[in-house]
Design an enzyme around this catalytic site. Structure first.
Site, short mmCIF file in Angstrom:
data_model
loop_
_atom_site.label_atom_id
_atom_site.label_comp_id
_atom_site.label_asym_id
_atom_site.label_seq_id
_atom_site.Cartn_x
_atom_site.Cartn_y
_atom_site.Cartn_z
CD GLN A 180 -3.39 -4.28 6.61
OE1 GLN A 180 -3.21 -3.34 5.83
NE2 GLN A 180 -4.12 -5.34 6.32
CG ASP A 216 -9.47 0.33 4.82
OD1 ASP A 216 -9.21 0.00 3.65
OD2 ASP A 216 -8.82 -0.06 5.81
CE LYS A 241 -3.83 -2.41 2.19
NZ LYS A 241 -4.53 -2.79 3.42
#
Ligand code: NAP
Length: 290
Positions: A98, A121, A54
Site C-alpha cells: 500500500q 497493482d 481490499k
C-alpha cells in the site's frame, strides 16, 4: 442534454460476483485458492481503510487475504525482506504494497522488488512495458476499471478521440496506453499543457485524473462525450471529483459520479487481477468474460 450516470458501484459488484464464481470454478477444478498479500507500513488512516476494504473484497471473492503490517519506523531492508518472502511463497498470487510509504523507504525500489508476475497493482516497470508493447501482464487497477466503464457506454472505441487529463504512472499513463490499444486517438493533457480546454473539447472520451476539485467544467465538454472522473478530493462540501458534476452532466452523454463511479472499480479490478494471476500460475485459461 442530461448525461446517463455510469453506476460504478453496480458494475464493480457485478465484476466481483463474476470473479467469485470463477474462483469457485478454479477451486473445484484444481483445489487452488488464489491468495492476495497486502502490506501496510505505518498507520496512515486512509491507507488503513483501503487495506481493510481490499482484504474484505478478497475474502468475499472466496480468495485468501494475507495481511502484513509493519511499523512506520520499518526500514527499507525489512520491507524488501518481506517482499522477497512473498515472492517465494507459492500460496501468494498477488502482492500489493500500500502506497504511500514512509519517507525512509524508496517506493520505486520496493515496486521493482515485487515479482512482476505477482504485481497485481501493475506498477512494476516490466508490467508498464508489457502494457506499452501489447504483452499480457498486469494493468493498474484504476485505469483498467475506467476502461471497463468506458466500454459499457462506448462499445465501439476504435477511431474515437480520447483525452486523458493527468500523466501519473498509476493512472494517466496506463489509461492513455489502454485507450491507444483500443485504437482511440489519444491526447494526454498535463499541468504544462497550453489550453487544456481546447484539447478536451475535441474529445469523445474524457478521463480526468488530476486531483483538482471541479477542474473540468461544462464549457470544456463536447456535447455527448463520455466523461470518467477519477479524482477523489476531500473538500468542505464532502468528497468531489475533478469534474464539475452538475455543470458537465448537462452536456455530456454519460458521466461517472464521485463517489460511486471509478472508486469501486479499482478494488474489483484488484480482485480480478489476483484471480487472473492464480490462473496463470496454475496453467489454466482465466474465464474470458472477466
Ligand atoms: P498525481 O500523481 O498527482 O498526478 C496528477 C496529474 O495531474 C499530473 O500528471 C499533473 O501534471 C496533472 N495536472 C496537475 N494540474 C493540472 C492542470 N491544471 N491541468 C491538467 N493537468 C494537471 O495524481 P494521481 O495519482 O494520478 O491521481 C489523480 C486523482 O485521482 C487524485 O484525485 C487521486 O486521489 C485520484 N485517484 C483515484 C483513484 C480511484 O480509485 N478512484 C485511484 C488513484 C487516484 P504534471 O505531470 O505535469 O505534474
Amino acid at each position: 442534454m442530461t448525461a446517463a450516470i455510469i453506476d460504478g458501484k453496480a458494475r464493480a459488484a457485478a465484476l466481483r460476483a463474476q470473479v467469485a464464481s470463477a474462483v469457485a470454478v478454479l477451486h473445484a477444478a484444481s483445489g487452488r485458492v488464489p491468495g492476495l498479500a497486502v502490506v501496510l507500513v505505518g498507520e496512515d488512516p486512509a491507507s488503513s481503510v483501503y487495506v481493510r476494504s481490499k482484504a474484505r473484497a478478497t475474502r468475499e471473492a472466496g480468495m485468501t487475504s494475507i495481511e502484513h503490517r509493519l511499523p512506520a519506523t520499518a526500514s527499507a531492508d525489512e520491507l524488501l525482506a518481506l517482499v522477497a518472502a512473498l515472492n517465494a511463497d507459492p500460496a501468494v498470487d498477488g502482492i500489493l504494497v500500500q502506497l504511500p510509504l514512509p519517507k525512509q523507504i524508496d517506493e520505486r525500489a520496493v515496486i521493482q522488488a515485487i515479482d512482476p508476475d505477482k504485481d497485481v497493482d501493475g506498477f512494476h516497470p516490466v508490467n508498464a512495458g508489457r502494457l506499452a508493447t501489447g504483452i499480457a501482464g498486469f494493468v493498474p487497477c484504476t485505469p483498467l476499471g475506467c476502461l471497463l466503464l468506458i466500454r459499457d457506454v462506448r462499445p465501439q472505441l476504435a477511431g474515437l478521440e480520447a483525452v486523458v487529463i493527468g500523466r501519473s504512472n498509476i493512472v494517466g499513463k496506463p489509461m492513455a496506453q489502454l485507450l491507444l490499444a483500443e485504437s482511440c486517438t489519444v491526447t494526454t493533457v498535463h499541468s504544462r499543457t497550453r489550453n487544456a480546454a481546447a484539447h478536451v473539447r475535441a474529445a469523445d472520451i474524457v478521463v480526468a485524473a488530476v486531483g483538482i476539485p471541479g477542474l473540468v467544467t461544462r464549457d470544456w465538454i463536447k456535447p455527448g462525450a463520455s466523461v470518467i472522473d477519477v479524482g477523489i478530493n476531500r473538500t468542505d462540501a464532502g468528497l468531489v471529483g475533478d469534474v464539475d458534476f452538475a455543470g458537465v452532466s448537462a452536456v455530456a452523454g454519460a458521466i461517472t459520479p464521485v463517489p460511486g463511479g471509478v472508486g469501486p472499480m479499482t478494488i474489483a479490478c484488484l480482485i480480478r487481477n489476483t484471480y487472473v494471476s492464480a490462473c496463470r500460475r496454475e496453467g489454466v485459461t482465466p474465464d474470458p468474460a472477466i
